[in-house]
Design a protein around this motif. Structure first.
Motif, short mmCIF file in Angstrom:
data_model
loop_
_atom_site.label_atom_id
_atom_site.label_comp_id
_atom_site.label_asym_id
_atom_site.label_seq_id
_atom_site.Cartn_x
_atom_site.Cartn_y
_atom_site.Cartn_z
N SER A 156 37.22 42.74 41.86
CA SER A 156 38.64 43.67 41.55
C SER A 156 40.29 43.45 42.67
O SER A 156 39.81 42.21 43.14
CB SER A 156 38.52 44.97 43.15
N ASP A 157 40.76 43.73 42.00
CA ASP A 157 42.61 43.39 42.54
C ASP A 157 42.62 43.45 44.49
O ASP A 157 41.37 44.38 44.83
CB ASP A 157 43.22 44.29 41.82
N PRO A 158 43.16 43.31 45.29
CA PRO A 158 42.99 43.57 46.22
C PRO A 158 42.98 44.71 47.19
O PRO A 158 42.18 45.33 48.62
CB PRO A 158 43.91 42.85 47.60
N ASP A 159 43.34 45.99 46.43
CA ASP A 159 43.36 47.05 46.92
C ASP A 159 42.22 47.94 46.35
O ASP A 159 41.99 49.43 46.33
CB ASP A 159 44.62 48.18 46.58
N SER A 160 41.28 47.30 45.67
CA SER A 160 40.35 47.91 44.70
C SER A 160 40.06 49.50 44.25
O SER A 160 39.64 50.26 43.72
CB SER A 160 39.14 49.03 45.66
N LYS A 161 41.81 49.07 43.23
CA LYS A 161 42.29 49.89 42.24
C LYS A 161 41.82 49.54 40.70
O LYS A 161 41.68 50.57 39.54
CB LYS A 161 43.35 50.02 42.10
N VAL A 162 42.17 48.50 41.15
CA VAL A 162 41.43 47.99 39.11
C VAL A 162 40.13 46.64 39.39
O VAL A 162 40.38 45.84 40.05
CB VAL A 162 42.72 47.49 38.04
N LEU A 187 39.49 37.44 50.38
CA LEU A 187 39.01 37.01 48.89
C LEU A 187 39.57 36.63 48.39
O LEU A 187 39.12 35.25 49.41
CB LEU A 187 41.30 38.38 48.91
N TYR A 188 39.12 36.11 47.33
CA TYR A 188 39.04 34.85 46.95
C TYR A 188 39.52 34.68 45.66
O TYR A 188 40.82 35.13 45.07
CB TYR A 188 36.99 35.03 45.87
N LYS A 189 39.48 33.18 45.59
CA LYS A 189 40.67 32.69 44.70
C LYS A 189 39.43 31.98 43.47
O LYS A 189 38.36 30.94 44.31
CB LYS A 189 41.64 31.17 44.68
N PHE A 190 39.31 31.88 42.35
CA PHE A 190 39.29 31.20 40.97
C PHE A 190 39.44 30.83 40.50
O PHE A 190 40.27 30.09 39.59
CB PHE A 190 38.30 32.39 40.58
N HIS A 191 39.36 28.87 40.38
CA HIS A 191 39.78 27.57 40.37
C HIS A 191 39.02 27.58 39.30
O HIS A 191 37.62 27.50 39.30
CB HIS A 191 39.15 26.78 41.29
N LEU A 192 39.05 26.34 38.33
CA LEU A 192 38.32 26.39 36.68
C LEU A 192 37.88 25.46 37.92
O LEU A 192 38.30 23.99 38.44
CB LEU A 192 39.15 25.59 36.13
N ASP A 249 49.75 52.89 51.28
CA ASP A 249 48.94 53.39 50.21
C ASP A 249 49.34 52.51 49.62
O ASP A 249 50.43 53.79 49.12
CB ASP A 249 47.90 54.77 50.76
N PRO A 250 49.13 52.17 48.77
CA PRO A 250 49.60 52.14 47.26
C PRO A 250 49.64 53.11 45.77
O PRO A 250 50.33 53.10 45.34
CB PRO A 250 48.88 50.55 46.39
N THR A 251 48.59 53.64 46.39
CA THR A 251 49.04 55.00 44.93
C THR A 251 50.38 56.16 46.09
O THR A 251 50.49 57.37 45.22
CB THR A 251 47.52 55.32 45.42
#
Length: 738
Positions: free
Chosen positions: A623-629, A570-575, A321-323
């Protein structure tokens, strides 16, 4: 009756009775008696030698103090979570003159003298137990049995440390460390002059009566040359496999040692640093700061330590766990760490020519990484620390160095480290500190460590360990950047971040500007096309001028995106207008708005998680993939937005609209993410498109959008970015040698 209790009750008569019984009852009694007498004599000699080794010594070998100890079965112990702990108690007992220093008459005087509220410290219990701020995940970690892991020598060096903070530190180690892990505490006094420390032996003797024999050893040096000399002495006196250096104004929280020892037990080449929590300087309460997002340590080119946000993609360990994951750290802060004692010796201990303060932590960090080891911050180990606010080199703090040019000593310390370990990159340090020609003494023995330990180059360290380190040009030309209209120049204002202004040009040479503290108008146009401050701002870091493109704007002018789903939801947001450009999280170095657009690539920093929180509106968190930020509108309808620890409430509610916009759903007037360029200065970072400028036809244009030009509005105004206009003199700039 137990043998030990019988002997305590009956002493020598019991031993004589035993001899008589053996003589009468056993065949060949004479031989047995002789053997028994021999064994008893041998045990007596060994116990004497052990007791002698446990005494406390001055540097000249004279015992400083010694006292009686309780035998193990009479110790006051408490049992927690299957482990035995000591339960040492102590009350501060100082003469009135030390409890009523003249400096206590005002808060300002107290802080100037001690750097914190010592009067409050003197009133706090010495055996207080700090709150346990570990997360539930930390508490759930199963470590190897303490009996399986190596014991630790805790080394506390001190110089003029106040009695209450020093004793509270010692008691926190004794009472918060399992007896199976605590080998000893080694106290080293670096020649203190603080009068109240004359009361230390009295207090140590009271502690000594409550602990196993030899658990505390105390050495008072008859020299004073700083951290390095005292730590070398402590490490050489240490008897156990792990050495742990602890600042004298620290306190250990519950279960602080197991996470550190377990990492070294698993791999002896690891050097581990606890999660260091600050104390409130006024009341010494421990701050309950969230260790997420995690930080790591780097150096700047003046060889100072800089805490920065960790690279979540590369600095954490997979599968955890990243935390609660250990965090790889290129450089340690210096005061609190643990490592294998033999490794410490193998790597050359410390450079004994580093005197008084500073450089030793960067020196050891370079050696550990370059010579086969690693360094980690451990989030599940908590230690409190008083970050004192005072001048450590003032006459009141250190009267023994008043006839020493301490500035030259500190320069020499850093220059020795640079010469030995930084290879050709040492020239950047020399240029930043103006230390050309400095006499650093003989470093041949330190350089021999590189061959002995088969150490790697500094280039390897930058390429593999300090990968996000900004590297300035080796031989950069220094300029003032002067406008074609008005006698104004770009000025960083000696600020670490924020808007960049223009001020009246000084027209003085660089040497004069530096001596007069006016280096804020000196810049270099680097080989990477960065506009970089020529020197560290406030001795901390280089500043670069960058464009911040994204902001919350009216949705009619918001950017449109194409959302591509990748693995794991997960997503990528392309212009929409440029599919090769993607939304990306910066490697956050304290950036309040660490979101930008960059070339699409394989990196976790371009992956986003959209988690619907409101089924009725379709709003959710990004959020980031880990839902932290999470994306956060920072309670703005227009302007800056950024990332913040996820809580999922109004300011973090976003909509992915049918026409491809990203809209804050906090209220009806919310904005959408759009392009609204602003100019600011921030810490220089490698490989950042927003820092690159093209100098074309006397204009400065961001490389990512060449139709915009840097412009000013007159002396005292801030730089802005506008559409380029032919003939606009406020958009023309010259790089001039001042």
């Amino acid at each position: 009756m137990a043998v030990s209790a019988y002997r305590r009750l009956h002493g020598k008569s019991a031993r004589r009775s035993a001899y008589v019984w053996l003589w009468r009852r056993c065949p060949k009694a004479e031989t047995i008696v002789v053997l028994v007498l021999f064994m008893l004599t041998l045990l007596w000699v060994l116990s004497f030698r052990h007791k002698e080794a446990a005494m406390e010594y001055y540097d000249n070998g004279e015992p400083a103090w010694d006292g009686p100890h309780l035998e193990d079965d009479l110790l006051q112990k408490v049992r927690r979570d299957g482990n035995d702990y000591l339960n040492v108690t102590l009350t501060l007992d100082l003469p009135e003159k030390y409890l009523n220093y003249p400096a206590f008459q005002s808060e300002e005087a107290t802080f100037q003298r001690f750097g914190f509220n010592l009067q409050a410290s003197n009133k706090l219990p010495l055996d207080r137990r700090l709150p346990d701020y570990r997360s539930d995940l930390c508490k759930a970690i199963q470590y190897p049995s303490n009996k399986e892991m190596p014991k630790t020598s805790v080394i506390i060096i001190f110089y003029n440390e106040a009695m209450s903070t020093l004793l509270r530190n010692i008691l926190s180690v004794l009472n918060q460390t399992p007896l199976d892990l605590l080998g000893e505490i080694v106290l080293v006094d670096d020649g203190s002059t603080l009068e109240e420390l004359s009361e230390l032996p009295k207090h140590l003797e009271l502690i000594n009566k409550q602990i196993p024999e030899g658990l505390i050893r105390y050495y008072k040096r008859d020299v004073h040359d700083g951290i390095v000399g005292a730590r070398i002495r402590g490490a050489r006196e240490a008897k156990f496999p792990i050495v742990l250096f602890l600042d004298s104004h620290a306190e250990c929280a519950p279960d602080w040692l197991e996470p550190l020892v377990a990492r070294i037990h698993e791999d002896r080449t690891r050097v581990v640093v606890p999660n260091i929590r600050g104390f409130h300087l006024h009341n010494l309460e421990l701050f309950n700061s969230d260790p997420w997002p995690p930080t790591t340590g780097v150096f700047n080119w003046r060889l100072g330590y800089e805490p920065v946000m960790a690279d979540l993609e590369n600095d954490l360990f997979p599968g955890l766990d990243p935390t609660i994951s250990p965090v790889k750290s290129p450089v340690m802060p210096g005061g609190l760490f643990a490592m294998d004692r033999e490794l410490f010796i193998q790597l050359g201990e410390y450079d004994p020519e580093i005197k008084y303060y500073g450089a030793e932590h960067v020196d050891l960090s370079f050696r550990v990484w370059m010579c086969g080891g690693s360094m980690e911050n451990i989030p599940c180990s908590n230690v409190g620390h008083i970050y004192r606010e005072f001048n450590r080199f003032s006459r009141e703090q250190d009267p023994l160095i008043q006839n020493i040019n301490i500035g030259k000593v500190l320069d020499r310390n850093d220059a020795r480290v640079a010469k030995v370990w930084m290879d050709s990159y040492a020239s950047i340090f020399i240029n930043q500190r103006f230390l050309h020609g400095i006499d650093i003494g003989d470093v041949s023995q330190r350089e021999a460590l590189k061959t002995k330990n088969n150490c790697k180059s500094f280039q390897w360290f930058l390429d593999n360990i300090c990968k996000n380190m900004y590297i300035p040009d080796f031989h950069a030309e220094i300029h003032q950047i002067k406008s074609a209209e008005g006698n104004v120049c770009i000025d960083n204002g000696k600020k670490h971040r924020g808007e960049t202004a223009v001020t009246r040009c000084t027209g003085k040479p660089p040497q004069y500007l530096l001596i007069g503290g006016q280096s804020s108008q000196l810049w270099t146009y680097t080989s990477k096309s960065y506009i970089q401050s020529a020197y560290h701002v406030e001795n901390r870091d280089f500043q670069c001028i960058r464009v911040k493109w994204l902001a919350l704007v009216d949705c009619t002018s918001g950017l449109t995106w194409r959302f591509s789903r990748v693995t794991g939801g997960l997503y990528k947001f392309h212009l929409e207008k440029d599919f090769d450009m993607c939304l990306e999280r910066r490697i956050d170095q304290g950036d309040p708005t660490p979101i930008t657009i960059n070339k699409c690539k394989e990196t976790a920093r371009q992956l986003w998680k959209f988690d619907i929180k409101n089924e009725e509106t379709g709003g959710g968190t990004i959020s980031d993939p880990d839902s932290k930020v999470c994306f956060d509108d920072l309670q703005h309808h227009r302007g800056a937005f950024g990332l913040y620890g996820c809580h999922g409430f109004g300011s973090q509610q976003w909509l992915l609209t049918d026409d491809g916009r990203i809209k804050s759903s906090d209220n009806g007037d919310s904005g959408c993410i759009g392009r609204e360029p602003t100019v600011e200065q921030f810490i220089c970072a490698p490989h950042d498109n927003d820092l690159q400028w093209e100098y074309r036809e006397r204009t400065l244009r961001p490389k990512s959008e060449l139709n915009y030009c840097l412009e000013h509005g007159g002396a005292g105004s801030n730089l802005v970015l506008n559409q380029c206009e032919e003939g606009n003199m406020k958009q023309l700039w010259d790089f001039q040698q001042p």
